[in-house]
Design a protein around this motif. Structure first.
Motif, mmCIF file in Angstrom:
data_model
loop_
_atom_site.group_PDB
_atom_site.id
_atom_site.type_symbol
_atom_site.label_atom_id
_atom_site.label_comp_id
_atom_site.label_asym_id
_atom_site.label_seq_id
_atom_site.Cartn_x
_atom_site.Cartn_y
_atom_site.Cartn_z
ATOM 1 N N VAL A 24 -27.486 17.266 2.748
ATOM 2 C CA VAL A 24 -26.990 18.142 3.809
ATOM 3 C C VAL A 24 -27.198 19.611 3.452
ATOM 4 N N GLY A 25 -27.135 19.921 2.159
ATOM 5 C CA GLY A 25 -27.294 21.307 1.717
ATOM 6 C C GLY A 25 -25.983 22.043 1.525
ATOM 7 N N THR A 26 -24.876 21.310 1.537
ATOM 8 C CA THR A 26 -23.583 21.950 1.337
ATOM 9 C C THR A 26 -23.266 22.054 -0.150
ATOM 10 N N VAL A 27 -22.493 23.083 -0.491
ATOM 11 C CA VAL A 27 -22.081 23.355 -1.870
ATOM 12 C C VAL A 27 -20.647 23.841 -1.833
ATOM 13 N N ASP A 28 -19.844 23.414 -2.809
ATOM 14 C CA ASP A 28 -18.483 23.933 -2.953
ATOM 15 C C ASP A 28 -18.112 23.872 -4.421
ATOM 16 N N GLN A 29 -16.923 24.318 -4.742
ATOM 17 C CA GLN A 29 -16.501 24.383 -6.137
ATOM 18 C C GLN A 29 -15.031 24.046 -6.270
ATOM 19 N N GLY A 30 -14.590 23.844 -7.500
ATOM 20 C CA GLY A 30 -13.190 23.576 -7.795
ATOM 21 C C GLY A 30 -12.927 23.742 -9.275
ATOM 22 N N GLU A 31 -11.664 23.839 -9.611
ATOM 23 C CA GLU A 31 -11.280 23.978 -11.017
ATOM 24 C C GLU A 31 -11.380 22.658 -11.769
ATOM 25 N N THR A 32 -11.371 21.532 -11.035
ATOM 26 C CA THR A 32 -11.541 20.201 -11.623
ATOM 27 C C THR A 32 -12.655 19.488 -10.860
ATOM 28 N N ILE A 33 -13.168 18.408 -11.446
ATOM 29 C CA ILE A 33 -14.195 17.625 -10.757
ATOM 30 C C ILE A 33 -13.644 17.079 -9.446
ATOM 31 N N GLU A 34 -12.427 16.576 -9.481
ATOM 32 C CA GLU A 34 -11.810 16.000 -8.284
ATOM 33 C C GLU A 34 -11.666 17.045 -7.182
ATOM 34 N N GLU A 35 -11.259 18.262 -7.543
ATOM 35 C CA GLU A 35 -11.101 19.331 -6.566
ATOM 36 C C GLU A 35 -12.460 19.735 -5.992
ATOM 37 N N ALA A 36 -13.469 19.810 -6.842
ATOM 38 C CA ALA A 36 -14.813 20.167 -6.372
ATOM 39 C C ALA A 36 -15.330 19.127 -5.383
ATOM 40 N N ILE A 37 -15.113 17.849 -5.671
ATOM 41 C CA ILE A 37 -15.557 16.790 -4.770
ATOM 42 C C ILE A 37 -14.787 16.842 -3.454
ATOM 43 N N ALA A 38 -13.485 17.024 -3.522
ATOM 44 C CA ALA A 38 -12.678 17.108 -2.296
ATOM 45 C C ALA A 38 -13.124 18.292 -1.443
ATOM 46 N N ASN A 39 -13.379 19.425 -2.077
ATOM 47 C CA ASN A 39 -13.833 20.612 -1.345
ATOM 48 C C ASN A 39 -15.213 20.379 -0.737
ATOM 49 N N LEU A 40 -16.098 19.691 -1.477
ATOM 50 C CA LEU A 40 -17.425 19.383 -0.959
ATOM 51 C C LEU A 40 -17.335 18.449 0.244
ATOM 52 N N LYS A 41 -16.470 17.444 0.169
ATOM 53 C CA LYS A 41 -16.294 16.522 1.301
ATOM 54 C C LYS A 41 -15.860 17.286 2.544
ATOM 55 N N GLU A 42 -14.909 18.189 2.382
ATOM 56 C CA GLU A 42 -14.411 18.970 3.519
ATOM 57 C C GLU A 42 -15.514 19.887 4.057
ATOM 58 N N ALA A 43 -16.235 20.575 3.179
ATOM 59 C CA ALA A 43 -17.316 21.460 3.616
ATOM 60 C C ALA A 43 -18.400 20.674 4.347
ATOM 61 N N THR A 44 -18.730 19.497 3.838
ATOM 62 C CA THR A 44 -19.762 18.663 4.455
ATOM 63 C C THR A 44 -19.286 18.144 5.801
ATOM 64 N N ARG A 45 -18.038 17.721 5.877
ATOM 65 C CA ARG A 45 -17.485 17.240 7.155
ATOM 66 C C ARG A 45 -17.545 18.341 8.211
ATOM 67 N N LEU A 46 -17.108 19.543 7.841
ATOM 68 C CA LEU A 46 -17.118 20.663 8.788
ATOM 69 C C LEU A 46 -18.539 21.026 9.208
ATOM 70 N N TYR A 47 -19.447 21.015 8.268
ATOM 71 C CA TYR A 47 -20.838 21.321 8.584
ATOM 72 C C TYR A 47 -21.402 20.306 9.569
#
Length: 62
Positions: A24-47
């Motif tokens: 998809v080309g989305t990228v996000d970040q987090g302080e933990t792996i779990e947070e980064a994945i959750a943020n990526l899921k949300e960014a990808t869903r919104l995109y």
């Protein structure tokens, strides 16, 4: 509603984890792996709500 699976590439950059979805080309970040994945899921869903991917027909080898 159909479910699609995407790849998540995770790597650490300084003190943050970066998560990328190459399909998809989305990228996000987090302080933990779990947070980064959750943020990526949300960014990808919104995109995908704004720019859905075209339907891909699966080809059977039969």
């Amino acid at each position: 509603m159909s479910t699609q699976s995407f790849t998540a590439i995770i790597y650490k950059e300084e003190d943050m984890y970066i998560a990328e979805c190459p399909e998809v080309g989305t990228v996000d970040q987090g302080e933990t792996i779990e947070e980064a994945i959750a943020n990526l899921k949300e960014a990808t869903r919104l995109y995908l709500e704004e720019s859905p991917l075209p339907e891909i027909q699966q080809i059977s080898g039969k």
